[in-house]
Design an enzyme around this catalytic site. Sequence first.
Site, PDB file in Angstrom:
ATOM      1  N   GLY B  89     -25.364  24.276  40.606  1.00  0.00           N
ATOM      2  CA  GLY B  89     -24.934  22.906  40.869  1.00  0.00           C
ATOM      3  C   GLY B  89     -25.214  22.618  42.332  1.00  0.00           C
ATOM      4  N   SER B 122     -28.634  30.091  40.564  1.00  0.00           N
ATOM      5  CA  SER B 122     -28.981  28.954  41.427  1.00  0.00           C
ATOM      6  C   SER B 122     -28.000  28.872  42.607  1.00  0.00           C
ATOM      7  CB  SER B 122     -29.009  27.680  40.577  1.00  0.00           C
ATOM      8  OG  SER B 122     -29.597  26.630  41.273  1.00  0.00           O
ATOM      9  N   ALA B 123     -27.142  27.865  42.679  1.00  0.00           N
ATOM     10  CA  ALA B 123     -26.172  27.772  43.789  1.00  0.00           C
ATOM     11  C   ALA B 123     -25.300  29.026  43.860  1.00  0.00           C
ATOM     12  CB  ALA B 123     -25.297  26.529  43.625  1.00  0.00           C
ATOM     13  N   HIS B 159     -35.073  28.518  42.666  1.00  0.00           N
ATOM     14  CA  HIS B 159     -35.990  27.442  42.213  1.00  0.00           C
ATOM     15  C   HIS B 159     -37.200  27.361  43.140  1.00  0.00           C
ATOM     16  CE1 HIS B 159     -32.993  25.503  39.464  1.00  0.00           C
ATOM     17  NE2 HIS B 159     -32.112  25.858  40.377  1.00  0.00           N
ATOM     18  N   GLU B 195     -38.439  29.877  39.341  1.00  0.00           N
ATOM     19  CA  GLU B 195     -37.706  29.725  38.080  1.00  0.00           C
ATOM     20  C   GLU B 195     -38.252  30.742  37.079  1.00  0.00           C
ATOM     21  OE1 GLU B 195     -37.793  25.608  36.914  1.00  0.00           O
ATOM     22  OE2 GLU B 195     -36.416  25.049  38.537  1.00  0.00           O
TER      23      GLU B 195
END
Lengths: 241, 241
Positions: B89, B122-123, B159, B195
């Site tokens: 997020g 991710s985050a 990413h 990714e």
Amino acid sequence: MNRRLLLVSNSTLHGGGYLDHCQQQIKDFFGEDVKRILFIPYALHDRDAYAKTAKQKFKSLGYEVDSIHEAASPVDAVRKAQGIFIGGGNTFRLLKTLYDQNLVLEIRKRVLEDGVPYMGSSAGTNVATISINTTNDMPIVYPPSLKSIGLVPFNINPHYLDPDGNSKHMGETREQRILQFHEEPDTPCVLGLREGSMLVVEGSKATLLGTTNARLFVRGKPATEHEPGADFSFLLNDSSP
Amino acid sequence: MNRRLLLVSNSTLHGGGYLDHCQQQIKDFFGEDVKRILFIPYALHDRDAYAKTAKQKFKSLGYEVDSIHEAASPVDAVRKAQGIFIGGGNTFRLLKTLYDQNLVLEIRKRVLEDGVPYMGSSAGTNVATISINTTNDMPIVYPPSLKSIGLVPFNINPHYLDPDGNSKHMGETREQRILQFHEEPDTPCVLGLREGSMLVVEGSKATLLGTTNARLFVRGKPATEHEPGADFSFLLNDSSP
């Protein structure tokens, strides 16, 4: 309020040279009264090279440029400036340096009280707004605040980018990122300036210039599209529209 | 050091469902000893919906999920956790909430001292590293520091994205942004995880898993490409390689 601003989305448009796409607007904005412009190159690491690029471009338009990184006192340089131009690069580095050099309040005072014309491009546009909360840049350094010079009471997202329908990349789109900003409480409007567009502010009048539409995000409302020539004066009121 | 980490670049790969592309690695990582996983949904605004998504996915893999936002005491929840998963997020929102809830040191202690397995996506991968200086996210809120949990002594760029040769967009490429980070003094290595890729850390051994290459940025040296299976254990030494 004497405020005069030229807030450009991007320094270079695809296929053109540095500031080529907005050179007519630069001449219209600084006019013939301003002879020397104070350039602030803090957003890029190589300040000498950056200043050289800016000096060459502005000379071709009839203006002399002094780079603040060559001044004995940056604060004095702002106090004496006839016009100010902050160039693009990394917004976090730029804002941190403005704070480190005690320039944030000084520039605000010169522009809002003394009417010194201010031009920003990309990161230089971000720092002219209320905060850098909607920059696209990587947070390579930690500024003492994300609040910025505050020459307008809203945010801008420069280099605004539409989603690429063909992309397989799963990172958030620009619109998604701005909507995440608006999930936070009490967040101001965000004007997405696509490459090729710019906002000119004369006192209490704000107008979109350039060749591309802008996309406006008002918290809690659907985003709207606006063509060059659009009147954005309502964004200059402190209360959200 | 008992440290066990699974640091995933992205939560969803184009064409697949949530965490589909790494579900085998998740099962290998948490194994059969862990029954319940503590999920931290702070990176997204709608924590209920996010927790529901995570619970469904992990249930299909044989794990129960407790979401920290439903716990009476988040700190206690971390102290009791058998395993931790922080989802993706907005990285700024996530890190600010971790600080606000006094969880940064608590998670570090649990993972580095008690050997609790930590998965990030991710985050959640960004905050596992030394800092969030190389996040891609918009700084929608201002955390008290960019220093993060520090489970590894380097940075990750999740990413990670190669330049698009057909694009007319003039914003910085991902590589240019990371190189700007390395223009700053004393900045650590940055591992660009495309990714589809992920890093698994077991004690002092780090290995690239997944289907895509990773790109490693060492300050002052040319970037290098690394295939799945690559041994990145040298990145776990405190000194830069």
